[in-house]
Enzyme design. Structure first.
Site: not given
Length: 362
Positions: A237-240, A243
């Site tokens: 998972c990537f935060d925003k 990225t």
């Protein structure tokens, strides 16, 4: 790291009934210093804004490059300060007036009475938010990986089994009357079979093979120990956004909803790619007008005036700062933002342009 993180600057402090200039490393909690000083570009400590307002860049702490507006603390919060400091985290209400050490001052304005914008020193040195960040980098917590802990547990259990087998085989070899050199050689063979001495080297070789395979796909790893952990991942998972994609967003156009005839539902019109196409002054286009007012006023943008001294005549340029999406939304309308309510052009426009009763330009 400690040398890079150390920052000292000149600060104007109120002491013994008058303003004096001291070094920032001489500040102590309880001091009152001037934030509106033009020479102050970086905040030297954690403090509370008492008067005036300012805009700061907290990207050094949060990683977000969006400027943050700070306002002076209210009387209610001053009363509850003792309760606020007992908490582990600063509340949302206090964060609007809390200035962090190491953040850059973009703009600082004096009060309406032309009094300097001042702040109250709360924390200094390693006790500040920046100090805690530097301390965590200088003395990081040890990282433990379950893969290696399980490996050592496995080796420990096998070592116990090997020792039991070593003792048992030694007793049997003595009963058979074998020579001591043969007994030691055969007993040690059992230990090397149960606990292979090449196990650490095998793990290292396997990690190197994994690094080379990743390198062929232009994936580089600076910590080989993470490869074993990464091999167990199923979901990443990537935060925003940003990225994996390019920085910034843009506006292609606007869709305005309209009611469907003889039906209690709505649909979107075709995309409006230019703000001039929005008929905001037509009474029959109330939805267009509401959308226009929302895009015009629903943001937290600020205007900064910069003086260009390169020419003989001082030329003032205005720059709008804030959330990138808010800036794009405001630029789409092609309007001008004026914060000074005493501006002549602003008052002239406000008298001629009719706004709804529940809308205020301030």
């Amino acid at each position: 790291m400690s040398e890079i993180s150390r920052f000292i600057c000149d600060v104007r402090v109120w002491r013994n009934g008058f303003w004096k200039e001291v070094k920032s490393n001489e500040l102590v909690p309880g001091d009152i210093y001037e934030i509106s000083d033009p020479s102050l570009n970086v905040l030297p400590c954690d403090s509370i804004l008492l008067t005036g307002d300012c805009i700061v860049n907290e990207s050094m702490l949060t990683g977000e490059s969006v400027p943050v507006s700070k306002i002076s603390i209210s009387q209610d919060l001053i009363i509850d300060l003792e309760f606020e400091f007992k908490k582990t985290k600063i509340s949302t209400a206090l964060s609007k007036s809390f200035l962090y050490n190491g953040t850059k001052v973009i703009r600082s304005r004096k009060t309406s009475n032309n009094e300097p914008s001042i702040g109250l020193v709360v924390k200094t040195g390693f006790n500040t938010t920046k100090g805690e960040l530097v301390r965590s980098m200088l003395f990081p917590k040890p990282n433990g990986f379950k893969f290696y802990s399980d490996s050592f547990k496995y080796i420990g259990v096998m070592s116990v089994i090997a020792m039991l087998g070593f003792i048992s085989s030694t007793i049997n070899f003595i009963r058979l009357g074998l020579d001591w050199s043969v007994i030691i050689l055969r007993a040690l063979d059992l230990i090397t079979i149960v606990v292979p001495p090449a196990l650490p080297a095998t793990l290292t070789i396997g990690t190197n093979f994994s690094l080379n395979r990743l390198k062929e796909k232009n994936i580089f790893c600076i910590a080989p120990t993470r490869v074993n952990v990464g091999g167990k991942l199923d979901v990443m998972c990537f935060d925003k956004t940003g990225t994996l994609t390019e920085e910034g967003l843009d506006i292609m156009g606007v869709h305005i909803s309209k009611s469907i005839k003889d039906r209690n539902s709505y649909e979107f019109n075709d995309m409006i790619r230019h703000s001039e196409e929005i008929e905001i002054l037509d009474d029959n286009k109330s939805r267009s007008f509401d959308l226009f007012l929302t895009m015009l006023t629903c943001h937290s943008l600020k205007v900064i005036e910069n003086k260009d001294n390169s020419n003989d005549n001082d030329h003032i340029t205005r720059e709008i700062i804030g959330d990138p999406l808010d800036i794009k939304m405001f630029e789409f309308l092609k309007w001008e933002m004026i914060e000074d309510s005493n501006d002549i052009e602003f008052n002239k426009f406000f008298k001629n342009f009719k706004l709804p009763n529940n809308i205020s330009p301030w």
